[in-house]
Design a protein around this motif. Structure first.
Motif, mmCIF file in Angstrom:
data_model
loop_
_atom_site.group_PDB
_atom_site.id
_atom_site.type_symbol
_atom_site.label_atom_id
_atom_site.label_comp_id
_atom_site.label_asym_id
_atom_site.label_seq_id
_atom_site.Cartn_x
_atom_site.Cartn_y
_atom_site.Cartn_z
ATOM 1 N N LEU A 46 40.614 31.487 36.684
ATOM 2 C CA LEU A 46 40.856 32.495 38.964
ATOM 3 C C LEU A 46 39.536 33.062 39.043
ATOM 4 C CD1 LEU A 46 44.778 33.055 40.012
ATOM 5 C CD2 LEU A 46 42.909 31.800 41.421
ATOM 6 N N HIS A 47 38.961 32.628 39.589
ATOM 7 C CA HIS A 47 37.416 33.758 39.512
ATOM 8 C C HIS A 47 37.365 34.342 41.293
ATOM 9 C CE1 HIS A 47 35.492 31.545 36.896
ATOM 10 N NE2 HIS A 47 35.442 30.863 37.048
ATOM 11 N N PHE A 48 37.559 35.626 41.147
ATOM 12 C CA PHE A 48 38.001 36.601 42.685
ATOM 13 C C PHE A 48 36.889 36.938 43.196
ATOM 14 C CE2 PHE A 48 41.614 37.104 39.378
ATOM 15 C CZ PHE A 48 42.535 36.995 40.499
ATOM 16 N N PRO A 49 36.521 36.981 44.034
ATOM 17 C CA PRO A 49 35.419 38.094 45.008
ATOM 18 C C PRO A 49 34.791 39.065 44.121
ATOM 19 C CG PRO A 49 37.145 37.446 46.584
ATOM 20 C CD PRO A 49 37.979 36.764 45.463
ATOM 21 N N SER A 50 35.228 39.896 43.642
ATOM 22 C CA SER A 50 35.361 41.125 43.087
ATOM 23 C C SER A 50 33.708 40.262 42.206
ATOM 24 C CB SER A 50 36.396 42.342 42.675
ATOM 25 O OG SER A 50 36.567 41.608 41.305
ATOM 26 N N GLY A 51 33.798 39.213 41.658
ATOM 27 C CA GLY A 51 32.815 38.738 40.267
ATOM 28 C C GLY A 51 34.257 39.012 39.054
ATOM 29 N N SER A 52 35.493 39.325 39.033
ATOM 30 C CA SER A 52 36.528 39.616 38.591
ATOM 31 C C SER A 52 37.144 37.974 38.091
ATOM 32 C CB SER A 52 37.509 40.316 38.390
ATOM 33 O OG SER A 52 37.880 40.735 39.106
ATOM 34 N N LYS A 53 37.661 38.109 36.815
ATOM 35 C CA LYS A 53 38.280 36.632 36.441
ATOM 36 C C LYS A 53 39.502 37.164 35.893
ATOM 37 C CE LYS A 53 35.629 35.001 32.602
ATOM 38 N NZ LYS A 53 34.005 34.038 31.813
ATOM 39 N N TYR A 54 40.357 35.180 35.870
ATOM 40 C CA TYR A 54 41.427 35.365 34.815
ATOM 41 C C TYR A 54 41.811 33.979 34.578
ATOM 42 C CZ TYR A 54 46.623 35.843 33.484
ATOM 43 O OH TYR A 54 47.294 35.349 32.602
ATOM 44 N N GLU A 55 41.572 33.531 32.780
ATOM 45 C CA GLU A 55 41.594 32.876 32.205
ATOM 46 C C GLU A 55 42.389 32.488 31.618
ATOM 47 O OE1 GLU A 55 37.169 31.912 30.388
ATOM 48 O OE2 GLU A 55 37.473 34.630 30.225
ATOM 49 N N GLY A 56 43.794 31.484 32.208
ATOM 50 C CA GLY A 56 44.488 31.535 31.960
ATOM 51 C C GLY A 56 44.705 30.540 31.338
ATOM 52 N N THR A 57 46.326 29.932 31.194
ATOM 53 C CA THR A 57 47.330 29.334 30.888
ATOM 54 C C THR A 57 48.218 28.974 31.484
ATOM 55 O OG1 THR A 57 46.765 28.813 27.964
ATOM 56 C CG2 THR A 57 48.543 27.816 28.676
ATOM 57 N N TRP A 58 48.608 27.582 32.678
ATOM 58 C CA TRP A 58 50.113 27.810 33.724
ATOM 59 C C TRP A 58 50.426 26.844 33.143
ATOM 60 C CZ3 TRP A 58 48.226 31.627 37.460
ATOM 61 C CH2 TRP A 58 46.628 31.506 37.559
ATOM 62 N N ASP A 59 52.134 27.009 33.952
ATOM 63 C CA ASP A 59 52.791 26.242 34.117
ATOM 64 C C ASP A 59 53.538 25.783 35.085
ATOM 65 O OD1 ASP A 59 54.823 24.125 33.264
ATOM 66 O OD2 ASP A 59 56.276 26.048 31.960
ATOM 67 N N HIS A 60 52.910 25.219 35.937
ATOM 68 C CA HIS A 60 54.154 24.393 37.413
ATOM 69 C C HIS A 60 53.228 25.762 38.080
ATOM 70 C CE1 HIS A 60 55.616 21.488 34.698
ATOM 71 N NE2 HIS A 60 55.822 21.280 35.465
ATOM 72 N N GLY A 61 52.281 26.272 38.158
ATOM 73 C CA GLY A 61 52.123 27.231 39.146
ATOM 74 C C GLY A 61 52.526 28.930 38.283
ATOM 75 N N ILE A 62 52.606 29.066 37.696
ATOM 76 C CA ILE A 62 53.090 30.381 36.551
ATOM 77 C C ILE A 62 52.360 30.738 35.701
ATOM 78 C CG2 ILE A 62 54.135 32.248 35.585
ATOM 79 C CD1 ILE A 62 56.551 30.080 37.607
ATOM 80 N N ALA A 63 51.285 31.745 35.923
ATOM 81 C CA ALA A 63 50.816 31.969 34.444
ATOM 82 C C ALA A 63 51.310 32.496 33.356
ATOM 83 C CB ALA A 63 49.413 33.213 34.480
ATOM 84 N N ILE A 64 51.296 32.097 32.689
ATOM 85 C CA ILE A 64 51.935 31.925 30.982
ATOM 86 C C ILE A 64 51.127 32.578 29.979
ATOM 87 C CG2 ILE A 64 54.123 29.989 31.794
ATOM 88 C CD1 ILE A 64 51.982 28.312 29.337
ATOM 89 N N GLU A 65 50.240 33.032 30.027
ATOM 90 C CA GLU A 65 49.225 33.562 29.060
ATOM 91 C C GLU A 65 48.195 33.733 29.819
ATOM 92 O OE1 GLU A 65 49.152 31.940 25.012
ATOM 93 O OE2 GLU A 65 47.765 30.208 25.528
#
Length: 172
Positions: A46-65
């Motif tokens: 996920l890349h946010f407009p602020s410039g921050s980001k969340y790199e993760g692994t997702w399971d059916h729409g839910i971030a698991i890590e």
């Protein structure tokens, strides 16, 4: 673009978002990664407009890590988080670049700080107008209406767009 204002560029299976692609929300936040049955699924960022980001692994729409990284490069750590604790109140840019000389304060992590419109507050992800109770992003696009709790928190804790005399004022 769909009825929510979001749009998707990428693979589809039977008309559903599936495979690799980019899903952009109306707020400007983008998910770049794997999809399954119309949901984030697998590896993605996920890349946010602020410039921050969340790199993760997702399971059916839910971030698991995953790992959240602020726009300035500071990585959030769930355990042993020492940034801006009771012992060290420096901004991350001060940790990276050093402190300014005595008498020159750094007011925000962004130096120089962004100017705040008259009558508004800088609430971290945008500007808040207490008259309209609306938060807009830093490009002045609508983000949300503030509820009573957020209104009180912003008024109590956030930087104002005006100077205010506080403390003892001697009589002339």
């Amino acid at each position: 673009m769909d009825h929510t204002g979001s749009y998707y560029i990428g693979h589809r299976v039977n008309g559903r978002l599936e495979g690799k692609g980019t899903y952009t929300l109306p707020t400007g936040t983008k998910y770049i990664g794997e999809m399954k049955d119309g949901m984030f699924h697998g590896k993605g960022t996920l890349h946010f407009p602020s410039g921050s980001k969340y790199e993760g692994t997702w399971d059916h729409g839910i971030a698991i890590e995953g790992q959240y990284t602020f726009a300035d490069g500071l990585e959030y750590k769930e355990d042993k988080w020492h940034y801006c604790d009771g012992y060290d109140r420096r901004f991350y840019t001060e940790i990276c670049n050093g402190l300014k000389p005595a008498g020159i304060s750094q007011l925000t992590n962004l130096d120089p700080p962004r100017p705040i419109p008259d009558g508004c507050y800088d609430c971290g992800d945008g500007f808040y107008n207490p008259e309209t109770r609306v938060v807009v992003d830093y490009k002045h696009r609508f983000l949300r209406n503030a509820d009573d709790d957020e209104h009180e928190r912003i008024i109590r804790t956030c930087r104002k767009g005006w100077d205010e005399i506080v403390g003892f004022i001697p009589k002339a």
